[in-house]
Design a protein around this motif. Sequence first.
Motif, PDB file in Angstrom:
ATOM      1  N   PHE A 292       0.828  -1.205   0.000  1.00 16.93           N
ATOM      2  CA  PHE A 292       0.000   0.000   0.000  1.00 16.93           C
ATOM      3  C   PHE A 292       0.868   1.263   0.000  1.00 16.93           C
ATOM      4  O   PHE A 292       0.545   2.238  -0.675  1.00 16.93           O
ATOM      5  CB  PHE A 292      -1.006   0.025   1.163  1.00 16.93           C
ATOM      6  CG  PHE A 292      -1.925   1.201   1.037  1.00 16.93           C
ATOM      7  CD1 PHE A 292      -2.880   1.250   0.028  1.00 16.93           C
ATOM      8  CD2 PHE A 292      -1.785   2.307   1.867  1.00 16.93           C
ATOM      9  CE1 PHE A 292      -3.689   2.365  -0.147  1.00 16.93           C
ATOM     10  CE2 PHE A 292      -2.598   3.428   1.703  1.00 16.93           C
ATOM     11  CZ  PHE A 292      -3.553   3.449   0.694  1.00 16.93           C
TER      12      PHE A 292
ATOM     13  N   TYR B 224      -2.146   6.743  -8.973  1.00 16.55           N
ATOM     14  CA  TYR B 224      -2.859   6.939  -7.696  1.00 16.55           C
ATOM     15  C   TYR B 224      -2.647   8.376  -7.227  1.00 16.55           C
ATOM     16  O   TYR B 224      -1.741   8.698  -6.471  1.00 16.55           O
ATOM     17  CB  TYR B 224      -2.384   5.924  -6.644  1.00 16.55           C
ATOM     18  CG  TYR B 224      -3.306   5.835  -5.445  1.00 16.55           C
ATOM     19  CD1 TYR B 224      -4.563   5.243  -5.546  1.00 16.55           C
ATOM     20  CD2 TYR B 224      -2.933   6.373  -4.216  1.00 16.55           C
ATOM     21  CE1 TYR B 224      -5.415   5.167  -4.460  1.00 16.55           C
ATOM     22  CE2 TYR B 224      -3.779   6.299  -3.112  1.00 16.55           C
ATOM     23  CZ  TYR B 224      -5.014   5.697  -3.245  1.00 16.55           C
ATOM     24  OH  TYR B 224      -5.865   5.633  -2.159  1.00 16.55           O
TER      25      TYR B 224
ATOM     26  N   SER C  23      -8.698   8.294   1.892  1.00 16.74           N
ATOM     27  CA  SER C  23     -10.079   8.084   1.463  1.00 16.74           C
ATOM     28  C   SER C  23     -10.678   6.907   2.203  1.00 16.74           C
ATOM     29  O   SER C  23     -11.525   6.180   1.699  1.00 16.74           O
ATOM     30  CB  SER C  23     -10.159   7.973  -0.059  1.00 16.74           C
ATOM     31  OG  SER C  23     -10.005   6.660  -0.479  1.00 16.74           O
TER      32      SER C  23
ATOM     33  N   ASN D  36     -14.106   3.685   2.042  1.00 19.77           N
ATOM     34  CA  ASN D  36     -14.036   2.227   2.029  1.00 19.77           C
ATOM     35  C   ASN D  36     -15.217   1.581   2.753  1.00 19.77           C
ATOM     36  O   ASN D  36     -15.394   0.370   2.695  1.00 19.77           O
ATOM     37  CB  ASN D  36     -12.719   1.725   2.619  1.00 19.77           C
ATOM     38  CG  ASN D  36     -11.504   2.139   1.800  1.00 19.77           C
ATOM     39  OD1 ASN D  36     -10.538   2.670   2.319  1.00 19.77           O
ATOM     40  ND2 ASN D  36     -11.552   1.920   0.487  1.00 19.77           N
TER      41      ASN D  36
ATOM     42  N   TYR E   3      -6.867   2.423  -9.511  1.00 25.00           N
ATOM     43  CA  TYR E   3      -7.007   1.169  -8.775  1.00 25.00           C
ATOM     44  C   TYR E   3      -6.589  -0.034  -9.623  1.00 25.00           C
ATOM     45  O   TYR E   3      -6.908  -1.178  -9.310  1.00 25.00           O
ATOM     46  CB  TYR E   3      -8.448   1.032  -8.258  1.00 25.00           C
ATOM     47  CG  TYR E   3      -8.733   2.075  -7.203  1.00 25.00           C
ATOM     48  CD1 TYR E   3      -8.483   1.814  -5.858  1.00 25.00           C
ATOM     49  CD2 TYR E   3      -9.180   3.352  -7.558  1.00 25.00           C
ATOM     50  CE1 TYR E   3      -8.696   2.780  -4.896  1.00 25.00           C
ATOM     51  CE2 TYR E   3      -9.395   4.330  -6.601  1.00 25.00           C
ATOM     52  CZ  TYR E   3      -9.145   4.035  -5.271  1.00 25.00           C
ATOM     53  OH  TYR E   3      -9.346   4.988  -4.315  1.00 25.00           O
TER      54      TYR E   3
ATOM     55  N   SER F 129     -14.320   1.558  -2.894  1.00 26.76           N
ATOM     56  CA  SER F 129     -13.837   2.892  -2.568  1.00 26.76           C
ATOM     57  C   SER F 129     -14.848   3.904  -3.117  1.00 26.76           C
ATOM     58  O   SER F 129     -14.863   4.191  -4.318  1.00 26.76           O
ATOM     59  CB  SER F 129     -12.439   3.103  -3.160  1.00 26.76           C
ATOM     60  OG  SER F 129     -11.868   4.284  -2.649  1.00 26.76           O
TER      61      SER F 129
HETATM   62  N1  TRP Z   1      -8.348   3.917   1.155  1.00 32.58           N
HETATM   63  C1  TRP Z   1      -7.701   3.612  -0.109  1.00 32.58           C
HETATM   64  C2  TRP Z   1      -8.626   4.032  -1.245  1.00 32.58           C
HETATM   65  O1  TRP Z   1      -9.785   3.676  -1.243  1.00 32.58           O
HETATM   66  C3  TRP Z   1      -7.352   2.156  -0.153  1.00 32.58           C
HETATM   67  C4  TRP Z   1      -6.897   1.587  -1.457  1.00 32.58           C
HETATM   68  C5  TRP Z   1      -6.167   2.169  -2.428  1.00 32.58           C
HETATM   69  C6  TRP Z   1      -7.157   0.269  -1.901  1.00 32.58           C
HETATM   70  N2  TRP Z   1      -5.949   1.262  -3.451  1.00 32.58           N
HETATM   71  C7  TRP Z   1      -6.532   0.110  -3.148  1.00 32.58           C
HETATM   72  C8  TRP Z   1      -7.861  -0.795  -1.361  1.00 32.58           C
HETATM   73  C9  TRP Z   1      -6.607  -1.096  -3.849  1.00 32.58           C
HETATM   74  C10 TRP Z   1      -7.917  -1.996  -2.068  1.00 32.58           C
HETATM   75  C11 TRP Z   1      -7.299  -2.136  -3.299  1.00 32.58           C
HETATM   76  O2  TRP Z   1      -8.199   4.750  -2.126  1.00 32.58           O
END
Ligand code: TRP
Length: 334
Positions: free
Chosen positions: A57, A66, A173, A177, A217, A293
């Motif tokens: 992460f 991202y 964010s 979730n 994502y 998300s």
């Molecule tokens: N809180 C982050 C979001 O929703 C978590 C996140 C980022 C995430 N990328 C992801 C959770 C990929 C699962 C898979 O942006």
Amino acid sequence: MTDLTLGQPPVHAALDFFDDQHPPAGDFLRDVLTGLAATPKSIPPVYFYDAAGSALFDQITDLPEYYVTRTELALLDRIGPELAKRAGPGAVVIEPGSGSSVKIRKLLSALDQPAGYVGLDISGEHLIASCDELARDYPGLHIGAICADFTTGLSLDHLPLPKGRRILFFPGSTIGNFEPDAARAVLASFRKGMREGDAILIGADRVKSPQTLEAAYDDAQGVTAAFNMNLIARINSELDGTLDPALLKHVSVWNAEKSRIEMHLEAREAQQLQVAGRSFSLAKGERLHTENSHKFTPESFQALAESAGFDLLESWSDPAELFSLHWLEPKAKA
Ligand code: TRP
């Protein structure tokens, strides 16, 4: 408040208190078996964040696709003086689900002589390490740590917090979730631990083009895919699973009706799998749902905040309106 030590393990010299509320560990096996037996199949996202998942992460937050983390960091830099004005001098910052110490440093550095900081996280070890580091860099700031699960509310009354206005800091964010009802419940439970005049500074990602969202994502380097796939590795090694990662593929899809990005693992072909001796089958194209998300418009976020008992006093966004930070205060009781 120097010799107040609550809970075990013993307090670090640098911390004013460490309060272990002993959050119950999730039951990984039970949750996976329940999710695989359900229709549609799912795996709960709490299990993403073991050591390997947390490291992945961290990599996600640096990916070109991202935009979330870098946009929020730049926004925090830009609005620092406004946040200082809103918070006033001597604030006590409380961070549920503290993790990234970069964001809290920006906030603490922007504020006018903050009186204290309290990190709250489900992982005690990581929490103590990051609070310790903060204590080193912000001498004079009272720092405490609470090992707890923020989704079950904030229990603060027994703690030796400095006096002063409390500012809850809930960046990223994370609120997105949660499903809408759960998001409302989380905010409402925060509100219970707040007094009149306290505030929340909360991040929320915004609705934007499905292409931008799906790429955020499902990045070109495959880091997000590896993050999602880490659940499979955990099931195989910890729950005696036989899932073949080569037969699954990471997908991110925009669900317009629910205003959310969904993460799934999709079966490339029909397959059998076992977990802890129990058998399940996946049809070709069948998906394991792993995360949501939710993305907000200014209006939908305001509606959520109000339904949880808050007034939205101010919102800030980056120039491209990718991401917002919101200032919420408990509604005056009628
Ligand atoms: N809180 C982050 C979001 O929703 C978590 C996140 C980022 C995430 N990328 C992801 C959770 C990929 C699962 C898979 O942006």
